[in-house]
Design a protein around this motif. Structure first.
Motif, PDB file in Angstrom:
ATOM      1  N   GLU A  95      22.830  -4.647  31.205  1.00  0.00           N
ATOM      2  CA  GLU A  95      21.590  -4.380  31.921  1.00  0.00           C
ATOM      3  C   GLU A  95      20.428  -4.603  30.955  1.00  0.00           C
ATOM      4  OE1 GLU A  95      21.905  -0.814  34.244  1.00  0.00           O
ATOM      5  OE2 GLU A  95      19.819  -0.990  34.920  1.00  0.00           O
ATOM      6  N   THR A  96      19.347  -5.190  31.456  1.00  0.00           N
ATOM      7  CA  THR A  96      18.227  -5.507  30.564  1.00  0.00           C
ATOM      8  C   THR A  96      16.924  -5.555  31.352  1.00  0.00           C
ATOM      9  OG1 THR A  96      17.453  -7.084  28.889  1.00  0.00           O
ATOM     10  CG2 THR A  96      18.462  -8.027  30.844  1.00  0.00           C
ATOM     11  N   ASP A  97      15.813  -5.676  30.622  1.00  0.00           N
ATOM     12  CA  ASP A  97      14.525  -5.834  31.314  1.00  0.00           C
ATOM     13  C   ASP A  97      14.397  -7.263  31.833  1.00  0.00           C
ATOM     14  OD1 ASP A  97      13.721  -3.228  30.692  1.00  0.00           O
ATOM     15  OD2 ASP A  97      12.983  -3.856  28.725  1.00  0.00           O
ATOM     16  N   VAL A  98      14.521  -8.213  30.895  1.00  0.00           N
ATOM     17  CA  VAL A  98      14.330  -9.620  31.257  1.00  0.00           C
ATOM     18  C   VAL A  98      15.608 -10.406  30.954  1.00  0.00           C
ATOM     19  CG1 VAL A  98      13.018 -11.727  30.795  1.00  0.00           C
ATOM     20  CG2 VAL A  98      11.844  -9.514  30.818  1.00  0.00           C
ATOM     21  N   LEU A  99      16.139 -11.032  31.995  1.00  0.00           N
ATOM     22  CA  LEU A  99      17.309 -11.887  31.819  1.00  0.00           C
ATOM     23  C   LEU A  99      16.845 -13.337  31.856  1.00  0.00           C
ATOM     24  CD1 LEU A  99      20.371 -12.655  31.882  1.00  0.00           C
ATOM     25  CD2 LEU A  99      20.251 -12.443  34.377  1.00  0.00           C
ATOM     26  N   ILE A 100      17.215 -14.087  30.826  1.00  0.00           N
ATOM     27  CA  ILE A 100      16.827 -15.492  30.778  1.00  0.00           C
ATOM     28  C   ILE A 100      18.086 -16.341  30.887  1.00  0.00           C
ATOM     29  CG2 ILE A 100      15.714 -17.306  29.419  1.00  0.00           C
ATOM     30  CD1 ILE A 100      14.062 -15.039  28.086  1.00  0.00           C
ATOM     31  N   ILE A 101      18.123 -17.198  31.895  1.00  0.00           N
ATOM     32  CA  ILE A 101      19.284 -18.066  32.086  1.00  0.00           C
ATOM     33  C   ILE A 101      18.939 -19.426  31.507  1.00  0.00           C
ATOM     34  CG2 ILE A 101      20.864 -19.070  33.762  1.00  0.00           C
ATOM     35  CD1 ILE A 101      20.069 -16.752  35.666  1.00  0.00           C
ATOM     36  N   GLY A 257      14.789  -8.157  48.545  1.00  0.00           N
ATOM     37  CA  GLY A 257      14.643  -9.608  48.415  1.00  0.00           C
ATOM     38  C   GLY A 257      14.106 -10.025  47.050  1.00  0.00           C
ATOM     39  N   HIS A 258      14.103  -9.113  46.092  1.00  0.00           N
ATOM     40  CA  HIS A 258      13.647  -9.436  44.734  1.00  0.00           C
ATOM     41  C   HIS A 258      14.835  -9.898  43.890  1.00  0.00           C
ATOM     42  CE1 HIS A 258      10.110  -6.359  45.179  1.00  0.00           C
ATOM     43  NE2 HIS A 258      10.181  -7.232  46.172  1.00  0.00           N
ATOM     44  N   CYS A 259      14.579 -10.721  42.922  1.00  0.00           N
ATOM     45  CA  CYS A 259      15.658 -11.151  42.044  1.00  0.00           C
ATOM     46  C   CYS A 259      15.974 -10.041  41.052  1.00  0.00           C
ATOM     47  CB  CYS A 259      15.279 -12.435  41.308  1.00  0.00           C
ATOM     48  SG  CYS A 259      16.707 -13.195  40.534  1.00  0.00           S
ATOM     49  N   ALA A 260      17.250  -9.743  40.877  1.00  0.00           N
ATOM     50  CA  ALA A 260      17.616  -8.576  40.077  1.00  0.00           C
ATOM     51  C   ALA A 260      18.808  -8.815  39.159  1.00  0.00           C
ATOM     52  CB  ALA A 260      17.904  -7.405  41.008  1.00  0.00           C
ATOM     53  N   GLY A 261      19.101 -10.086  38.877  1.00  0.00           N
ATOM     54  CA  GLY A 261      20.192 -10.358  37.951  1.00  0.00           C
ATOM     55  C   GLY A 261      20.936 -11.618  38.318  1.00  0.00           C
ATOM     56  N   ALA A 262      22.121 -11.752  37.753  1.00  0.00           N
ATOM     57  CA  ALA A 262      22.913 -12.953  38.034  1.00  0.00           C
ATOM     58  C   ALA A 262      24.390 -12.677  37.793  1.00  0.00           C
ATOM     59  CB  ALA A 262      22.454 -14.115  37.171  1.00  0.00           C
ATOM     60  N   VAL A 263      25.215 -13.485  38.469  1.00  0.00           N
ATOM     61  CA  VAL A 263      26.658 -13.440  38.252  1.00  0.00           C
ATOM     62  C   VAL A 263      26.991 -14.535  37.230  1.00  0.00           C
ATOM     63  CG1 VAL A 263      28.942 -13.673  39.310  1.00  0.00           C
ATOM     64  CG2 VAL A 263      27.015 -12.768  40.656  1.00  0.00           C
ATOM     65  N   PHE A 264      27.791 -14.177  36.238  1.00  0.00           N
ATOM     66  CA  PHE A 264      28.121 -15.129  35.177  1.00  0.00           C
ATOM     67  C   PHE A 264      29.614 -15.399  35.105  1.00  0.00           C
ATOM     68  CE2 PHE A 264      23.976 -13.688  33.924  1.00  0.00           C
ATOM     69  CZ  PHE A 264      23.407 -14.828  33.399  1.00  0.00           C
ATOM     70  N   TYR A 265      29.910 -16.549  34.510  1.00  0.00           N
ATOM     71  CA  TYR A 265      31.288 -16.967  34.296  1.00  0.00           C
ATOM     72  C   TYR A 265      31.477 -17.162  32.795  1.00  0.00           C
ATOM     73  CZ  TYR A 265      35.311 -20.213  34.399  1.00  0.00           C
ATOM     74  OH  TYR A 265      36.524 -20.821  34.205  1.00  0.00           O
ATOM     75  N   ALA A 277      18.993  -7.096  35.872  1.00  0.00           N
ATOM     76  CA  ALA A 277      17.719  -7.191  35.148  1.00  0.00           C
ATOM     77  C   ALA A 277      16.566  -6.858  36.074  1.00  0.00           C
ATOM     78  CB  ALA A 277      17.557  -8.595  34.591  1.00  0.00           C
ATOM     79  N   LYS A 278      15.438  -6.508  35.438  1.00  0.00           N
ATOM     80  CA  LYS A 278      14.238  -6.227  36.241  1.00  0.00           C
ATOM     81  C   LYS A 278      13.519  -7.521  36.603  1.00  0.00           C
ATOM     82  CE  LYS A 278      13.567  -1.609  34.366  1.00  0.00           C
ATOM     83  NZ  LYS A 278      13.282  -1.064  33.033  1.00  0.00           N
ATOM     84  N   ALA A 279      13.669  -8.525  35.743  1.00  0.00           N
ATOM     85  CA  ALA A 279      13.087  -9.838  36.045  1.00  0.00           C
ATOM     86  C   ALA A 279      14.034 -10.907  35.506  1.00  0.00           C
ATOM     87  CB  ALA A 279      11.719  -9.978  35.396  1.00  0.00           C
ATOM     88  N   VAL A 280      14.055 -12.043  36.175  1.00  0.00           N
ATOM     89  CA  VAL A 280      14.965 -13.122  35.781  1.00  0.00           C
ATOM     90  C   VAL A 280      14.176 -14.413  35.586  1.00  0.00           C
ATOM     91  CG1 VAL A 280      16.962 -14.508  36.468  1.00  0.00           C
ATOM     92  CG2 VAL A 280      16.877 -12.075  37.071  1.00  0.00           C
ATOM     93  N   ILE A 281      14.449 -15.090  34.482  1.00  0.00           N
ATOM     94  CA  ILE A 281      13.833 -16.396  34.242  1.00  0.00           C
ATOM     95  C   ILE A 281      14.923 -17.468  34.321  1.00  0.00           C
ATOM     96  CG2 ILE A 281      12.633 -17.872  32.572  1.00  0.00           C
ATOM     97  CD1 ILE A 281      11.392 -15.311  31.386  1.00  0.00           C
ATOM     98  N   ILE A 457      10.251 -15.976  45.263  1.00  0.00           N
ATOM     99  CA  ILE A 457      11.067 -14.765  45.157  1.00  0.00           C
ATOM    100  C   ILE A 457      10.507 -13.862  44.067  1.00  0.00           C
ATOM    101  CG2 ILE A 457      13.370 -13.863  44.651  1.00  0.00           C
ATOM    102  CD1 ILE A 457      14.431 -16.595  45.642  1.00  0.00           C
ATOM    103  N   PRO A 458      10.046 -12.671  44.441  1.00  0.00           N
ATOM    104  CA  PRO A 458       9.522 -11.763  43.413  1.00  0.00           C
ATOM    105  C   PRO A 458      10.591 -11.504  42.343  1.00  0.00           C
ATOM    106  CG  PRO A 458       9.060 -10.924  45.625  1.00  0.00           C
ATOM    107  CD  PRO A 458       9.977 -12.086  45.791  1.00  0.00           C
ATOM    108  N   GLY A 459      10.169 -11.534  41.097  1.00  0.00           N
ATOM    109  CA  GLY A 459      11.112 -11.275  40.020  1.00  0.00           C
ATOM    110  C   GLY A 459      11.869 -12.498  39.562  1.00  0.00           C
ATOM    111  N   LEU A 460      11.695 -13.623  40.248  1.00  0.00           N
ATOM    112  CA  LEU A 460      12.334 -14.867  39.790  1.00  0.00           C
ATOM    113  C   LEU A 460      11.260 -15.803  39.251  1.00  0.00           C
ATOM    114  CD1 LEU A 460      14.852 -16.616  39.404  1.00  0.00           C
ATOM    115  CD2 LEU A 460      14.419 -17.599  41.667  1.00  0.00           C
ATOM    116  N   ILE A 461      11.344 -16.054  37.953  1.00  0.00           N
ATOM    117  CA  ILE A 461      10.355 -16.863  37.249  1.00  0.00           C
ATOM    118  C   ILE A 461      11.087 -18.099  36.729  1.00  0.00           C
ATOM    119  CG2 ILE A 461       8.853 -16.862  35.198  1.00  0.00           C
ATOM    120  CD1 ILE A 461       9.516 -13.535  36.536  1.00  0.00           C
ATOM    121  N   VAL A 462      10.400 -19.222  36.702  1.00  0.00           N
ATOM    122  CA  VAL A 462      11.067 -20.458  36.260  1.00  0.00           C
ATOM    123  C   VAL A 462      10.233 -21.162  35.196  1.00  0.00           C
ATOM    124  CG1 VAL A 462      12.355 -20.823  38.395  1.00  0.00           C
ATOM    125  CG2 VAL A 462      10.053 -21.754  38.180  1.00  0.00           C
ATOM    126  N   ALA A 463      10.881 -21.992  34.394  1.00  0.00           N
ATOM    127  CA  ALA A 463      10.158 -22.745  33.371  1.00  0.00           C
ATOM    128  C   ALA A 463      10.972 -23.946  32.912  1.00  0.00           C
ATOM    129  CB  ALA A 463       9.870 -21.845  32.157  1.00  0.00           C
TER     130      ALA A 463
END
Lengths: 557, 258
Positions: A95-101, A257-265, A277-281, A457-463
């Motif tokens: 669990e974290t504040d900001v998850l960056i994929i 409907g806010h982004c709150a994390g991700a499923v990983f492999y 996460a509280k926010a996802v990039i 999507i609130p909480g989903l940021i891209v770059a």
């Protein structure tokens, strides 16, 4: 492998014959005429994007009816790698504040800025930290840092012209205004820019620039940026945790409907796990490894467009994905190096592009799409390509001119990466030209976003390369390293602010994935394909057939 | 091997179809595979049936994922290369070393100085170097690793930075070092100190940042944002192109948008 074979050596003579006169013309400032905007349009008919059947409509999702490369459509119309009902969202591994994929340039820049805002960060990446197209970028990073001759105004014009005037103006504005700050930021972290004795940055032209504003670190600018950013992130290990060999396969939303994390492999142990996460990039980069239209690519092994799939399934629109960038100069000989990038900096430094007769047929500094289309036209319709021993065609890139124009030893000093590479194949590129052909290079478009990095999507940021709009329909050289730094930094700040002030706790959900599966079914799409792809399949098919007890989902067991 | 195999390279978009290429035996971690002689070690792994997860990154010789060591049955010499850049040779016994443990110091670049003392404090190991040259021999990028270590011991950061610039941080130097130094971590610290403190600072960049922060270009760029496409095309076509061979003192005729 020892140098050029006799038949190519013979053709090389023609290049040598025309070289002295070409160098003289260049010294006099006489250039091969550039194409007008109208002529460019004509020329672009030879670009792979303009070929029939190069695009297909997407049948589901927020961009239903939008026609893009079939290789990407296939993935958008594929199923999730996992059955959403099998994922237990009450089990949270991290669990974290900001998850960056994504652990490339954009993701790492974002991590640094998010950390500076006082948030805890996790970077998750499917290979190693720094395994990204950023690492492979060579030529440079654009910014108007020289106020006596240049300004963001001119940078803006160049970016728009390169992008066919279709770019999203607000994004371009942010790109060019923030650019000099990025140059200073990287300098403050110890990036080894090419400079003169008094600290003036060395700058060159790129295709389609009106001022020399390409800053560089020899011919490994991207690697220098990536290793600098990564080294800085590693010194902040208390706050920036890195999960390597962890591939994101779905975004997790919550009941609002806010982004709150991700499923990983876990690529190695083959387990799935959840990160909250509280926010996802999303900073997953491009898609060259999809080999659109069968083209060879300059891209990283992991460039399979994963973020496009994740974002699209969650409801983010795509933009500018209908064009794909082919870099004009990929290696076409020797075979072992096929597809590798030959930086545009060679042309920025004066190397001509030549046909089989050793004659120029295009100015070497046209925007990338125009330059690529010209090379393809010369090899097809005009019929003056240089045949390679493996039955392909290419044209010459006359690197020895650079030493003649800028002094003996310049090629070795300014292009050490490529000098070493070709030396391994016993070709001295300061004495002999390189044989090149366009190669799949950049995903011009991607997920729609605003200058703050936000999506719908609130909480989903891209770059970075996963986004669309900054470069319109065609990116100029030196603007992608800039893009990842500018919008990576912004994403980090935005995500941190969101995590601190606006994130709202709620029940986690993969309903959007189920809904998407439902849409696929309704559209009558029957497929075994799963996405994201994660890695390309270069396995020997005959061996695959005999791997009787291995079950492949996509390319990964 | 006995079984009939496809003759072409398995790498979609990267290989060539059809043509007969002679096969050579190679030994991947001791096990023999016959692979087309034109393949790189990386593609040979894939040809043999591996799906690479470790040991594969940029596939272009810059990311440092695929450091490989090999030797031949009749030779005492240990050879090195990047798997993505090295073409197979008959009877090479090889293994990739995609990861090798090495400790990295934690530092705040703002708070350290570009001198020997900083290096020694963060990496006391630096002085253990016995100048045996094994690291140089282990470098797939042909970097003079021992020479930059000698420079590091003298506190000559400029030399360390220059000599190590092409480093891909694959870690093969560290894997072979008899006194267990992680040379490449020392090198990147030196390069960053050099880039930050020793290379002269770019004044024109700072000046531009200041002008941007003062809002100098906001209205100029916003003007362009409001310009319609036809007018934008006109401005684009008319923009003055800096000559390729112009010196630093070149200035454009029109200075109103600077």
């Amino acid at each position: 492998m020892s140098g050029y074979p006799p038949e190519l050596k013979r053709l090389l003579k023609k290049v040598e014959e025309t070289r002295p006169a070409r160098v003289e013309r260049k010294k006099r400032g006489e250039e091969f005429p550039v194409l007008s905007l109208q002529e460019r349009e004509e020329r672009l008919k030879f670009h792979p994007d303009y070929k029939g059947e190069s695009r297909r409509e997407i049948r589901v999702g927020p961009n239903k009816g939008y026609a893009i490369s079939p290789e990407i459509v296939d993935l958008l119309e594929a199923k999730s790698r996992v059955d959403p009902d099998q994922i237990d969202l009450s089990e949270i591994e991290y669990e974290t504040d900001v998850l960056i994929i994504g652990g490339g340039g954009a993701g790492t820049a974002a991590a640094l800025l998010a950390q500076e805002q006082g948030t805890k960060v996790i970077i998750a990446t499917k290979l190693r930290h720094g395994d990204a197209n950023t690492m492979m970028a060579e030529g440079g990073i654009q910014a108007a840092t020289k106020g006596d001759k240049d300004s963001p105004y001119y940078h803006y014009l160049d970016v728009m012209g390169g992008g066919h005037f279709k770019n999203t103006p607000e994004l371009v504005r942010t790109l060019v205004i923030e650019a000099p700050k990025v140059i200073a930021w990287l300098e403050s972290m110890g990036m080894m820019y090419g400079k003169t004795e008094d600290g003036t940055m060395r700058t060159l032209h790129g295709g389609g620039t009106c001022r020399q504003r390409m800053h560089y670190a020899a011919d490994i600018t991207g690697a220098e940026i990536m290793r600098t950013l990564r080294d800085e992130a590693r010194s902040r290990i208390e706050d920036i945790k890195v999960l390597e060999f962890s591939a994101a396969v779905e975004l997790i939303l919550n009941e609002h409907g806010h982004c709150a994390g991700a499923v990983f492999y876990n690529m190695e142990t083959e387990e799935y796990f959840n990160v909250k996460a509280k926010a996802v990039i999303l900073a997953t980069g491009g898609s060259g490894r999809l080999h659109i239209q069968g083209f060879m690519t300059t891209n990283h092994y992991g460039a399979t467009g994963d973020g496009l799939i994740l974002g699209y399934r969650a409801g983010v629109k795509l933009s500018f994905l209908h064009t794909v960038q082919y870099h004009p100069t990929g290696v076409v000989f020797p075979e072992q190096a096929e597809g590798l990038l030959i930086t545009e900096k060679f042309r920025g430094a004066g190397a001509n592009v030549l046909n089989v007769d050793g004659e120029q047929f295009v100015n070497e500094r046209e925007p990338r799409d125009v330059e690529s289309a010209s090379v393809i036209r010369e090899c097809t319709d005009v019929g003056k390509g240089v045949p390679t021993p493996t039955g392909k065609l290419g044209v010459w890139l006359d690197s020895p001119m650079i030493d003649m124009l800028r002094g003996e030893g310049t090629v070795q000093k300014e292009f050490p990466g490529k000098h070493i590479l070709f030396r391994r194949y016993e070709i001295d590129i300061s004495k002999e030209p390189m044989l090149i052909y366009p190669t799949l290079h950049y995903q011009n478009g991607g997920l729609e976003f605003n200058p703050e990095g936000e999506t719908v999507i609130p909480g989903l940021i891209v770059a970075g390369e996963v986004t669309g709009g900054v470069h319109g329909e065609n990116r100029l050289m030196g603007n992608s390293l800039l893009d990842v730094c500018v919008f990576g930094r912004i994403a980090g700040r935005t995500a941190a602010a969101y995590a601190k002030e606006r994130a709202k706790e709620g029940r986690l959900s993969l309903e959007h994935v189920k809904k998407y599966h439902g849409e696929l079914e309704e559209a009558g799409i029957v497929t075994d394909r799963v996405a994201p792809m994660l890695l390309p399949d270069y396995g020997n098919p005959e061996v695959r057939e005999r791997q009787l007890t291995a079950h492949y989902v996509g390319t990964i067991r | 091997m006995g079984r009939k195999k496809r003759e072409d390279s398995p790498s979609k978009g990267e290989g060539k179809p059809g043509e007969e290429v002679p096969k050579v035996p190679i030994f991947i971690m001791g096990k023999m595979y016959e692979v087309p002689a034109s393949l790189t070690i990386q593609k040979a792994f894939e040809y043999a049936g591996y799906q690479l997860i470790r040991g594969c990154g940029c596939r272009g010789g810059i990311c440092g994922a695929c450091g490989t060591v090999y030797r031949f049955p009749d030779s005492q010499k240990i050879e090195v290369g990047l798997a993505c850049q090295t073409v197979v040779q008959p009877n090479m016994y090889l293994t990739m070393i995609p990861f090798f443990p090495a400790n990295r110091a934690i530092y705040d670049l703002e708070k350290i100085r570009p001198d020997l003392e900083s290096l020694m404090k963060l990496y006391p190991d630096v002085m253990r170097c016995v100048q045996c040259n094994t690291c140089t021999k282990a470098c797939p990028m042909d970097i003079e690793v021992m020479d930059y270590m000698a420079a590091a011991m003298r506190g000559d950061l400029v030399k360390v930075a220059e000599l190590s610039f092409d480093c891909v941080m694959c870690g093969l130097c560290a894997s072979r070092c008899p006194v267990e130094i992680a040379q490449y971590h020392i090198a990147i610290l030196a390069r960053r100190l050099y880039g930050k403190y020793i290379l002269p600072k770019s004044e024109h960049t700072d000046a531009m940042v200041k002008r941007i922060e003062e809002g100098t270009y906001e209205s100029k760029v916003e003007g362009l944002m409001k310009t319609d496409e036809d007018q934008l095309k006109k401005l684009y076509n008319e923009r003055e192109i800096e000559p390729e061979r112009a010196g630093e003192d070149w200035t454009p005729k029109d200075s109103q948008y600077l």
